[in-house]
Design a protein around this motif. Structure first.
Motif, PDB file in Angstrom:
ATOM      1  N   UNK A 290       0.836  -1.194   0.000  1.00  0.00           N
ATOM      2  CA  UNK A 290       0.000   0.000   0.000  1.00  0.00           C
ATOM      3  C   UNK A 290       0.876   1.251   0.000  1.00  0.00           C
ATOM      4  N   UNK A 291       0.299   2.349  -0.448  1.00  0.00           N
ATOM      5  CA  UNK A 291       1.006   3.626  -0.486  1.00  0.00           C
ATOM      6  C   UNK A 291       1.058   4.196   0.926  1.00  0.00           C
ATOM      7  N   UNK A 292       2.255   4.302   1.486  1.00  0.00           N
ATOM      8  CA  UNK A 292       2.448   4.860   2.827  1.00  0.00           C
ATOM      9  C   UNK A 292       3.179   6.196   2.688  1.00  0.00           C
ATOM     10  N   UNK A 293       2.556   7.109   1.989  1.00  0.00           N
ATOM     11  CA  UNK A 293       3.188   8.382   1.644  1.00  0.00           C
ATOM     12  C   UNK A 293       2.984   9.415   2.739  1.00  0.00           C
ATOM     13  N   UNK A 294       3.664  10.547   2.589  1.00  0.00           N
ATOM     14  CA  UNK A 294       3.464  11.650   3.522  1.00  0.00           C
ATOM     15  C   UNK A 294       2.022  12.145   3.472  1.00  0.00           C
ATOM     16  N   UNK A 295       1.447  12.196   2.282  1.00  0.00           N
ATOM     17  CA  UNK A 295       0.059  12.630   2.156  1.00  0.00           C
ATOM     18  C   UNK A 295      -0.881  11.693   2.919  1.00  0.00           C
ATOM     19  N   UNK A 296      -0.630  10.397   2.857  1.00  0.00           N
ATOM     20  CA  UNK A 296      -1.443   9.445   3.615  1.00  0.00           C
ATOM     21  C   UNK A 296      -1.228   9.630   5.115  1.00  0.00           C
ATOM     22  N   UNK A 297       0.013   9.938   5.527  1.00  0.00           N
ATOM     23  CA  UNK A 297       0.289  10.175   6.942  1.00  0.00           C
ATOM     24  C   UNK A 297      -0.490  11.384   7.450  1.00  0.00           C
ATOM     25  N   UNK A 298      -0.569  12.435   6.632  1.00  0.00           N
ATOM     26  CA  UNK A 298      -1.362  13.613   7.010  1.00  0.00           C
ATOM     27  C   UNK A 298      -2.830  13.231   7.178  1.00  0.00           C
ATOM     28  N   UNK A 299      -3.336  12.427   6.247  1.00  0.00           N
ATOM     29  CA  UNK A 299      -4.737  12.010   6.313  1.00  0.00           C
ATOM     30  C   UNK A 299      -5.016  11.209   7.579  1.00  0.00           C
ATOM     31  N   UNK A 300      -4.114  10.292   7.930  1.00  0.00           N
ATOM     32  CA  UNK A 300      -4.300   9.496   9.143  1.00  0.00           C
ATOM     33  C   UNK A 300      -4.174  10.381  10.381  1.00  0.00           C
ATOM     34  N   UNK A 301      -3.223  11.324  10.379  1.00  0.00           N
ATOM     35  CA  UNK A 301      -3.073  12.231  11.512  1.00  0.00           C
ATOM     36  C   UNK A 301      -4.335  13.068  11.712  1.00  0.00           C
ATOM     37  N   UNK A 302      -4.943  13.480  10.623  1.00  0.00           N
ATOM     38  CA  UNK A 302      -6.203  14.221  10.697  1.00  0.00           C
ATOM     39  C   UNK A 302      -7.292  13.342  11.320  1.00  0.00           C
ATOM     40  N   UNK A 303      -7.395  12.102  10.857  1.00  0.00           N
ATOM     41  CA  UNK A 303      -8.409  11.188  11.389  1.00  0.00           C
ATOM     42  C   UNK A 303      -8.167  10.882  12.863  1.00  0.00           C
ATOM     43  N   UNK A 304      -6.901  10.758  13.262  1.00  0.00           N
ATOM     44  CA  UNK A 304      -6.579  10.499  14.666  1.00  0.00           C
ATOM     45  C   UNK A 304      -7.068  11.649  15.547  1.00  0.00           C
ATOM     46  N   UNK A 305      -6.812  12.885  15.098  1.00  0.00           N
ATOM     47  CA  UNK A 305      -7.265  14.037  15.861  1.00  0.00           C
ATOM     48  C   UNK A 305      -8.775  14.136  15.935  1.00  0.00           C
ATOM     49  N   UNK A 306      -9.460  13.833  14.837  1.00  0.00           N
ATOM     50  CA  UNK A 306     -10.923  13.862  14.825  1.00  0.00           C
ATOM     51  C   UNK A 306     -11.495  12.793  15.761  1.00  0.00           C
ATOM     52  N   UNK A 307     -10.902  11.620  15.722  1.00  0.00           N
ATOM     53  CA  UNK A 307     -11.388  10.527  16.555  1.00  0.00           C
ATOM     54  C   UNK A 307     -11.243  10.872  18.040  1.00  0.00           C
ATOM     55  N   UNK A 308     -10.083  11.396  18.416  1.00  0.00           N
ATOM     56  CA  UNK A 308      -9.875  11.748  19.812  1.00  0.00           C
ATOM     57  C   UNK A 308     -10.792  12.867  20.269  1.00  0.00           C
ATOM     58  N   UNK A 309     -10.995  13.874  19.410  1.00  0.00           N
ATOM     59  CA  UNK A 309     -11.778  15.045  19.815  1.00  0.00           C
ATOM     60  C   UNK A 309     -13.283  14.759  19.864  1.00  0.00           C
ATOM     61  N   UNK A 310     -13.797  14.152  18.808  1.00  0.00           N
ATOM     62  CA  UNK A 310     -15.246  13.978  18.737  1.00  0.00           C
ATOM     63  C   UNK A 310     -15.751  12.772  19.532  1.00  0.00           C
ATOM     64  N   UNK A 311     -14.866  11.831  19.855  1.00  0.00           N
ATOM     65  CA  UNK A 311     -15.290  10.699  20.675  1.00  0.00           C
ATOM     66  C   UNK A 311     -15.011  10.917  22.151  1.00  0.00           C
ATOM     67  N   UNK A 312     -13.897  11.657  22.472  1.00  0.00           N
ATOM     68  CA  UNK A 312     -13.508  11.772  23.890  1.00  0.00           C
ATOM     69  C   UNK A 312     -13.165  13.204  24.298  1.00  0.00           C
ATOM     70  N   UNK A 313     -13.291  14.161  23.392  1.00  0.00           N
ATOM     71  CA  UNK A 313     -12.973  15.572  23.682  1.00  0.00           C
ATOM     72  C   UNK A 313     -11.518  15.741  24.121  1.00  0.00           C
ATOM     73  N   UNK A 314     -10.604  15.058  23.445  1.00  0.00           N
ATOM     74  CA  UNK A 314      -9.177  15.162  23.745  1.00  0.00           C
ATOM     75  C   UNK A 314      -8.387  14.908  22.469  1.00  0.00           C
ATOM     76  N   UNK A 315      -7.094  15.270  22.452  1.00  0.00           N
ATOM     77  CA  UNK A 315      -6.282  14.954  21.275  1.00  0.00           C
ATOM     78  C   UNK A 315      -6.182  13.432  21.081  1.00  0.00           C
ATOM     79  N   UNK A 316      -5.943  13.018  19.861  1.00  0.00           N
ATOM     80  CA  UNK A 316      -5.828  11.590  19.588  1.00  0.00           C
ATOM     81  C   UNK A 316      -4.606  10.977  20.244  1.00  0.00           C
ATOM     82  N   UNK A 317      -4.633   9.651  20.413  1.00  0.00           N
ATOM     83  CA  UNK A 317      -3.519   8.932  21.034  1.00  0.00           C
ATOM     84  C   UNK A 317      -3.111   7.754  20.167  1.00  0.00           C
ATOM     85  N   UNK A 318      -2.225   6.922  20.687  1.00  0.00           N
ATOM     86  CA  UNK A 318      -1.693   5.804  19.919  1.00  0.00           C
ATOM     87  C   UNK A 318      -2.770   4.780  19.566  1.00  0.00           C
ATOM     88  N   UNK A 319      -3.758   4.610  20.433  1.00  0.00           N
ATOM     89  CA  UNK A 319      -4.853   3.698  20.099  1.00  0.00           C
ATOM     90  C   UNK A 319      -5.608   4.185  18.863  1.00  0.00           C
TER      91      UNK A 319
END
Length: 368
Positions: A290-319
């Motif tokens: 699979x493509x593990x590019x910088x652009x994909x890393x940005x996309x995952x980092x965005x999703x991590x932050x959204x998951x942490x904020x909208x599910x738990x009202x905190x920044x994302x973590x390793x989980x």
């Protein structure tokens, strides 16, 4: 790689570069005293500063990589050869072509999106069939496509994913690139020929993974200069880019918490190792298809932050990293998910840091 640091001013999710960076372009244009190639909006020197940055004029850096690539690309665009940007997916070839077009022409919107269903009509011109039936072929019934407009107006035309188009469709660029003329055989007299005005050229992009899909003819290749856009080599540079881009996207998404640097260090390291097949201490490991590019890393980092904020009202973590990684890693091959699971089980335990240990403990969140 491109760094997009300007927030849009309205509800448009992604305005074109000439809109996002209008103030920077205006400052560069006002201060531009160097010689310009015919038909260009900026000189080569000012166009270069637009892409790589100029602190004196408060112009942001938008490209992370070798500045000599920008020099070669701009000089190519000043010649009669087209510019072909090739590289791995996610290395920001499209964004680079957009920035170059905005700097050279002041307009990056003359874009052709290549694909299996792309036709010559979508590249050159089509017809208003109501007028065509009523009046016959005429300039009034002609509907210009990006190539005809770029030639007639002296602007840069962007052709994205050119190797996704059938070979015969690609070859409609031969005459415009070599003779700088486009024939409209349905018309007669002077209207039957559209001659390129100063400033016209073509920037095409192609993924190296797509080679062989619809490889370009040797005749068309001769009319392009090829430049390769490489992934970011330096870890800190890639980490800074992912951090800045993730923070911008999270703000745009209504997240007020800044992404955690230690979490993003784990994320970027994981992407780099799965991309190269080698750990930070030099151990060989399975490389993902699979493509593990910088652009994909940005996309995952965005999703991590959204998951942490909208599910738990905190920044994302390793989980959250583990939960969001599966959708990126398991796109091309079912084996990639197994490789990712082995990575989390075998290549994480020896590392120092709470987030690395949390990443290892969260491996059960992978599906399957």
């Amino acid at each position: 790689m491109i760094v997009d640091v300007t927030e849009p001013a309205d509800a448009v999710q992604r305005p074109p570069a000439e809109t996002r960076y209008a103030a920077e372009l205006a400052r560069l244009h006002a201060a531009d005293t160097a010689a310009r190639p015919p038909g260009w909006h900026l000189s080569v020197q000012a166009a270069r500063r637009f892409v790589v940055g100029d602190p004196a004029l408060d112009v942001s850096r938008k490209f992370v990589g070798d500045p000599s690539l920008i020099d070669r690309a701009l000089i190519t665009l000043a010649t009669s050869r087209g510019l072909m940007l090739v590289g791995e997916p996610g290395t920001a070839k499209s964004l680079l072509s957009e920035l170059l077009a905005a700097a050279v022409s002041g307009d990056s919107t003359l874009t052709i999106q290549g694909g299996a269903a792309t036709t010559e009509d979508q590249i050159r011109y089509s017809w208003n069939y109501a007028l065509l039936v009523a009046e016959g072929p005429s300039k009034r019934s002609l509907v210009p496509a990006p190539l005809l407009r770029g030639m007639a107006e002296g602007r840069t035309v962007r052709f994205e994913e050119i190797t996704r188009c059938p070979l015969e469709v690609q070859d409609c660029l031969l005459s415009p690139l070599s003779d700088r003329v486009l024939t409209v055989p349905e018309l007669t007299g002077p209207d039957a020929l559209v001659f390129a005005r100063d400033g016209f050229n073509i920037i095409a992009t192609a993924n190296t993974r797509d080679r062989g899909v619809n490889d370009m003819s040797s005749a068309l290749k001769r009319r392009f200069n090829f430049e390769t856009v490489f992934p970011i080599a330096d870890f800190r540079t890639e980490l800074d880019l992912v951090t800045d881009e993730a923070a911008r996207l999270l703000r745009r998404s209504g997240v007020t918490a800044e992404p955690r640097r230690d979490v993003l260090e784990v994320l970027v390291t994981t992407f780099r190792e799965l991309r190269t097949g080698e750990t930070a201490r030099g151990d060989s490991m399975d490389r993902l298809s699979a493509v593990m590019s910088t652009a994909e890393a940005v996309s995952v980092a965005h999703a991590v932050g959204l998951r942490g904020w909208f599910l738990r009202s905190e920044p994302g973590n390793a989980e959250d990293v583990v939960a969001c990684l599966a959708g990126t890693a398991a796109k091309d091959s079912p084996d990639d998910l197994a490789k990712l699971r082995r990575y989390l089980a075998q290549q994480v335990t020896w590392r120092d840091g709470d987030q690395w240990q949390a990443l290892h403990r969260a491996r059960h969140l992978l599906p399957g």
